[in-house]
Write a protein that holds these residues in place. Structure first.
Motif, PDB file in Angstrom:
ATOM      1  N   ASP A 112       0.892  -1.344   0.132  1.00 25.49           N
ATOM      2  CA  ASP A 112       0.113  -0.169  -0.082  1.00 25.49           C
ATOM      3  C   ASP A 112       0.771   1.165  -0.018  1.00 25.49           C
ATOM      4  OD1 ASP A 112      -2.869  -1.090   2.050  1.00 25.49           O
ATOM      5  OD2 ASP A 112      -2.275  -1.263  -0.148  1.00 25.49           O
TER       6      ASP A 112
ATOM      7  N   LEU B  28       2.484   2.437  -3.008  1.00 23.83           N
ATOM      8  CA  LEU B  28       1.500   3.187  -4.107  1.00 23.83           C
ATOM      9  C   LEU B  28       1.725   4.502  -3.766  1.00 23.83           C
ATOM     10  CD1 LEU B  28      -0.842   0.295  -4.559  1.00 23.83           C
ATOM     11  CD2 LEU B  28       0.578   1.124  -6.401  1.00 23.83           C
ATOM     12  N   LEU B  29       1.593   4.976  -2.487  1.00 26.81           N
ATOM     13  CA  LEU B  29       1.708   6.273  -2.276  1.00 26.81           C
ATOM     14  C   LEU B  29       2.854   6.758  -1.482  1.00 26.81           C
ATOM     15  CD1 LEU B  29      -2.297   5.956  -0.751  1.00 26.81           C
ATOM     16  CD2 LEU B  29      -1.362   7.017  -3.014  1.00 26.81           C
ATOM     17  N   GLN B  30       3.322   7.846  -1.934  1.00 29.06           N
ATOM     18  CA  GLN B  30       4.588   8.314  -1.609  1.00 29.06           C
ATOM     19  C   GLN B  30       4.333   9.568  -0.574  1.00 29.06           C
ATOM     20  OE1 GLN B  30       7.593   7.052  -1.601  1.00 29.06           O
ATOM     21  NE2 GLN B  30       6.549   5.287  -2.490  1.00 29.06           N
ATOM     22  N   PHE B  31       3.400   9.479  -0.017  1.00 31.72           N
ATOM     23  CA  PHE B  31       2.883  11.036   0.903  1.00 31.72           C
ATOM     24  C   PHE B  31       3.267  10.728   2.428  1.00 31.72           C
ATOM     25  CE2 PHE B  31       1.544  12.335  -2.828  1.00 31.72           C
ATOM     26  CZ  PHE B  31       0.847  11.390  -3.661  1.00 31.72           C
ATOM     27  N   THR B  32       4.352  11.287   3.020  1.00 34.26           N
ATOM     28  CA  THR B  32       4.620  11.350   4.353  1.00 34.26           C
ATOM     29  C   THR B  32       3.417  11.372   5.236  1.00 34.26           C
ATOM     30  OG1 THR B  32       5.018  13.394   4.022  1.00 34.26           O
ATOM     31  CG2 THR B  32       7.199  12.197   4.387  1.00 34.26           C
ATOM     32  N   ASN B  33       3.535  10.405   5.986  1.00 31.27           N
ATOM     33  CA  ASN B  33       2.540  10.720   7.112  1.00 31.27           C
ATOM     34  C   ASN B  33       3.137  11.167   8.419  1.00 31.27           C
ATOM     35  OD1 ASN B  33       3.209   8.576   8.812  1.00 31.27           O
ATOM     36  ND2 ASN B  33       1.756   7.164   8.043  1.00 31.27           N
ATOM     37  N   LYS B  34       2.191  11.301   9.348  1.00 37.27           N
ATOM     38  CA  LYS B  34       2.965  12.082  10.739  1.00 37.27           C
ATOM     39  C   LYS B  34       2.943  10.890  11.507  1.00 37.27           C
ATOM     40  CE  LYS B  34      -1.899  12.663  11.996  1.00 37.27           C
ATOM     41  NZ  LYS B  34      -2.603  13.387  12.558  1.00 37.27           N
TER      42      LYS B  34
ATOM     43  N   THR C  72       9.792   6.024  -5.494  1.00 31.91           N
ATOM     44  CA  THR C  72       9.632   6.756  -6.814  1.00 31.91           C
ATOM     45  C   THR C  72      10.402   7.786  -6.745  1.00 31.91           C
ATOM     46  OG1 THR C  72       6.917   6.504  -6.488  1.00 31.91           O
ATOM     47  CG2 THR C  72       7.763   8.056  -8.106  1.00 31.91           C
TER      48      THR C  72
ATOM     49  N   ASN D 209      12.397  11.092  -7.265  1.00 28.91           N
ATOM     50  CA  ASN D 209      12.012  12.575  -7.207  1.00 28.91           C
ATOM     51  C   ASN D 209      12.468  13.385  -8.317  1.00 28.91           C
ATOM     52  OD1 ASN D 209      12.115  15.239  -6.647  1.00 28.91           O
ATOM     53  ND2 ASN D 209      12.148  15.255  -4.139  1.00 28.91           N
TER      54      ASN D 209
END
Lengths: 375, 375
Positions: A26, A29-35, A86, A88
Motif C-alpha cells: 500500500d 503506491l502512495l509516496q506521501f509522508t504521514n505524521k 518513486t 524525485n
DNA sequence: AGGTGTTTGTAAAACGTTTATATTCGCACC
DNA sequence: GGTGCGAATATAAACGTTTTACAAACACCT
C-alpha cells in the motif's frame, strides 16, 4: 561496506519489519509522508541502505544498467520495490538540467481546431516521456511572454508556438539558432525562418476553397476572416484574392469582412453582410466556427443554405459534417499538425536539427452540402 | 566581504564591461548559453558577486524583502537586472519541494465540454502562479495512473481528476486525508468522500430535462447515454428514470441506448433507435455532442427535429445554440466547474481544507427549438 | 609473478536555490 | 565602557539526484 551502512540498514529494516506485506505494498503506491512517526520518505539513500550498496550504485542500477552487475542490480531493484520508491523528479531535473516539459502556447484551448492540435501534441509528447504544459493565452501577448519564460526559468525545455509573434525580443546579434530556445511554430508563422514551422499551405487552401465556389458559378463571394493579424488569416485572404483575380473576378473590399475565428465572429459578420444591398451568393468563412455562426445567422434571417447562399468553411472540425447542412470545408490534418510540432520540438531538444524547417502538411477540399452549383 | 568575492566580481565585470547596454539587455531576455566562451549562465551566485553581497542576501532580496535593507535590496535588484537574471525554478522547486504544477486528468481535451473545464482550470491556476499539466487519458486507466504518478514523483503538486475512478490504489488503513495527494474530483465522482468534489446535480438536471419533455406531452422518451461507467452518466440515467416514474411513465430498457459522449456515439445510437418499430417521440441525449450526432442521423433518415422527434441535449457547449435547430439543453457552468476545481485544489495544496467537500454548482434548463410540445 | 585490461563499485562534487543558524555591527542603555 | 539588543548580513547545510574520477577486484596474458 562500512559500519554506517550496516547500521542504517538495520535500523531501517527494524522500522518496517512488523508490517505485513500488504501494508508495505500500500505504501509503495502512495509516496506521501504521514505524521505517524514512521519515516515514509524513501529516496535513493534509503534504497542504498537496504540493498547495502552506495547511492551511486543505486543511481546506476536505474539510469545506467550495464554499469552494474546483474546481481547488484537485482538487489537494488528489489529494495526499491520493497520500499516503494518513486524517484524525485525535481532532483533529477535539477541535476540533469531538463524539466521533461514542453509548453504549448495557444490562443484558446476551447477552440475546436486548437484542442485537436493539442491532442496531437500531447500524444507524441507522452510517448516520448514528456509532459505538456498548457499555455492558454486568450490572445494576450503578455501571457505569451509569460509562458515563453518558462523555458528561461527551466520549467520547460521547449515551446510550441501557435501564434504569429515571437514571445521574446530578438536582438540583431543573436540570430544564431544555438542562442535561441527550442521552438517550433504551429499553424502560424512568426516570420523567423530559423524556427521549424508546421502548417498547411493556407494560400493554396484558400485558393482551393475559392475555386470551388467559382467552379460552382459563384461570382459575388464574400469572405469572413479570422484575426487579420494572424498569418494563417492573411494567407487565406491572399489565396482568396489570388483565386478571384485569376478567374477575372472582383474581390471588392466591401465583401471582405474582418472578424475573428469564432462563432460570434461569424454571427455578427454575417449580419453585416446581409445589411448590404448587393448580397453575395456565397460566403467563404475562414474557420468552421465562423461558418456555423454564419449559417445560423443566415437561417435566422430567412435564407437557406445552400439554396440562397453557399457557405464554405475551413478546418474540418469534428462537428463540421454533422452541421445542417453538412459543411463544405477545407480539411486540415489537425492532430497531425500537433504531432509533427511535437516531434520536431523534441528532436530539437535532443539536439537533432531537422534537415528542413518548413513543413507543409496537405489539406483537402471536402465538398459537402453547404455549397451549391449556380445555374 | 572576503577577497574571493571581490576578485570574482572584478572578473565578471571585466568580462562584460566592453558590451553596450543594448547587448546586455538583449541577453537579459534570453537565458541560453552560447558557445562564444563568454559565460552567460547567471545565477544567484553571479548576482551576489556583482552586488558584493552573499548569495543568502540575494535570495532574501527576492524572496524575503524586509529581511534586507532597502539599500542592499536595490543593489541586488540592479545587479540582477543588469545580468538578466531569471531564477532557475528547477532548483527552487527542489529546495522548496513544490513544483508549481497541477495536473488535469481528463478523458479528452478535444471534447468541447472538457476543454471548457480546462480553460477554467487554467485561468485560476495561472492567476495563482501555477501551471497546468495536461493529462489527456483517452479513457485509459493506465494513463490516469501515469499522470497521477506525477505527484508521487513531485512533478505536480496536485490533481484535478475528471474521472470516476481513483488513479491509485487505496489501502484500507490509509484513508486519512493527510496521507493522500491533494486531489479534487471534477464532474465525475470516484465515490471517495474524502476528496472535494465539484459537479452539478446530474440527477436533478436529468430530471429537469426529462420533466421538460414530459411537460411537452412526450411519453415515449428514448435516452442515449454516455459512458455508463461514469458517475455523471449513471446519475443522469437515474434522474431520467426517476422523472419518468414520478410521472407514471414507463422507461423500458429498449429505450435506453448505451453509448458514449461523442458525435459518433449519438449517430450510431440514433440509428439503433430508428430501427425499432415503436419510435419514441423524443430523445434525451446525455451530451450535446451526442445530440448533434443524433439530430444529424434523424435528418439523414428524413425525420424533422422537432416536428417528428424532439431532441434535448446536455452541457450547453458553445455550439449548441447555433445548431439547426438550436438545441434545447441543460446548461452546465462549464468554466466555473474548472475554476472551482482549481481553487479548491490550490487551497488544498496550501493546506487550507475546504469546510465542505461537496460543491454542487447550479445547472439550468435552456429551452430552445429542438423540443416541441405535443398536441 | 608481473603486467594489463575490464568490470564493478565508491566517494565526492556538482546542480542552483532556500533557510536555519551564526556572526557582525551599530547603537542605546545603565 | 561594557552589556544587551535588533537589524543586517554571512556561512553552511540542506534538497535528492547524476556523474566524474578513482580504486578495488578480478581475469587473462606473458
Amino acid at each position: 561496506m562500512n559500519i554506517r551502512w550496516s547500521k542504517r540498514s538495520a535500523w531501517l529494516l527494524a522500522g518496517r519489519e512488523g508490517e505485513t506485506a500488504r501494508k508495505l505494498s500500500d505504501r509503495a503506491l502512495l509516496q506521501f509522508t504521514n505524521k505517524s512517526g514512521v519515516m515514509l520518505k524513501v529516496g535513493i539513500k534509503e534504497i542504498a541502505a537496504r540493498a547495502e550498496v552506495s547511492i551511486a550504485t543505486v543511481s546506476h542500477a536505474f539510469r545506467n544498467p550495464g554499469r552494474v552487475s546483474d546481481a547488484t542490480r537485482k538487489k537494488v531493484l528489489e529494495a526499491a520495490k520493497a520500499l516503494g520508491y518513486t524517484p524525485n523528479n525535481l532532483a533529477v531535473n535539477l541535476r540533469t538540467a531538463k524539466s521533461g516539459n514542453i509548453v504549448a502556447i495557444i490562443p484558446d484551448v476551447a477552440d475546436s481546431h486548437n484542442s485537436g492540435v493539442i491532442k496531437g501534441i500531447e500524444k507524441i509528447a507522452h510517448s516520448r516521456g514528456y509532459s505538456v504544459l498548457l499555455g492558454d493565452t486568450q490572445g494576450s501577448e503578455q501571457r505569451e511572454r509569460e509562458f515563453a519564460n518558462m523555458v528561461s526559468s527551466r520549467q520547460a525545455d521547449g515551446i510550441i508556438l501557435m501564434s504569429h509573434r515571437l514571445p521574446f525580443a530578438l536582438g540583431k546579434n543573436l540570430l544564431k539558432i544555438e542562442d535561441l530556445p527550442p521552438l517550433v511554430n504551429g499553424s502560424e508563422f512568426t516570420g523567423h525562418e530559423e524556427f521549424p514551422l508546421v502548417a498547411i499551405d493556407d494560400v493554396q487552401a484558400a485558393m482551393d476553397a475559392t475555386s470551388h465556389l467559382i467552379d460552382y458559378g459563384h461570382k459575388d463571394i464574400a469572405v469572413i476572416t479570422g484575426d487579420i493579424n494572424s498569418t494563417s488569416c492573411r494567407n487565406r485572404l491572399a489565396g482568396f484574392k489570388g483565386a478571384m483575380a485569376r478567374a477575372g473576378l472582383k474581390a471588392p473590399e466591401r465583401l471582405i469582412n474582418y472578424s475573428s475565428y469564432s462563432l460570434e465572429g461569424g454571427e455578427t459578420a454575417t449580419r453585416q453582410i446581409l445589411l448590404q444591398k448587393n448580397r453575395p451568393t456565397a460566403i467563404f468563412c475562414f474557420s468552421d466556427e465562423i461558418a456555423l455562426g454564419c449559417m445560423y445567422t443566415l437561417r435566422q434571417s430567412g435564407f437557406s443554405v445552400p439554396d440562397d447562399i453557399s457557405v464554405i468553411g475551413f478546418d474540418n472540425i469534428a462537428f463540421a459534417r454533422y452541421f445542417a447542412p453538412p459543411l463544405t470545408t477545407i480539411a486540415q490534418p489537425t492532430e497531425e499538425i500537433g504531432a509533427m510540432c511535437a516531434t520536431l520540438l523534441l528532436d530539437l531538444i535532443d539536439g537533432k536539427k531537422p534537415e528542413k524547417n518548413r513543413h507543409i502538411l496537405p489539406h483537402k477540399l471536402l465538398v459537402r452540402e453547404s455549397t451549391r452549383r449556380l445555374n
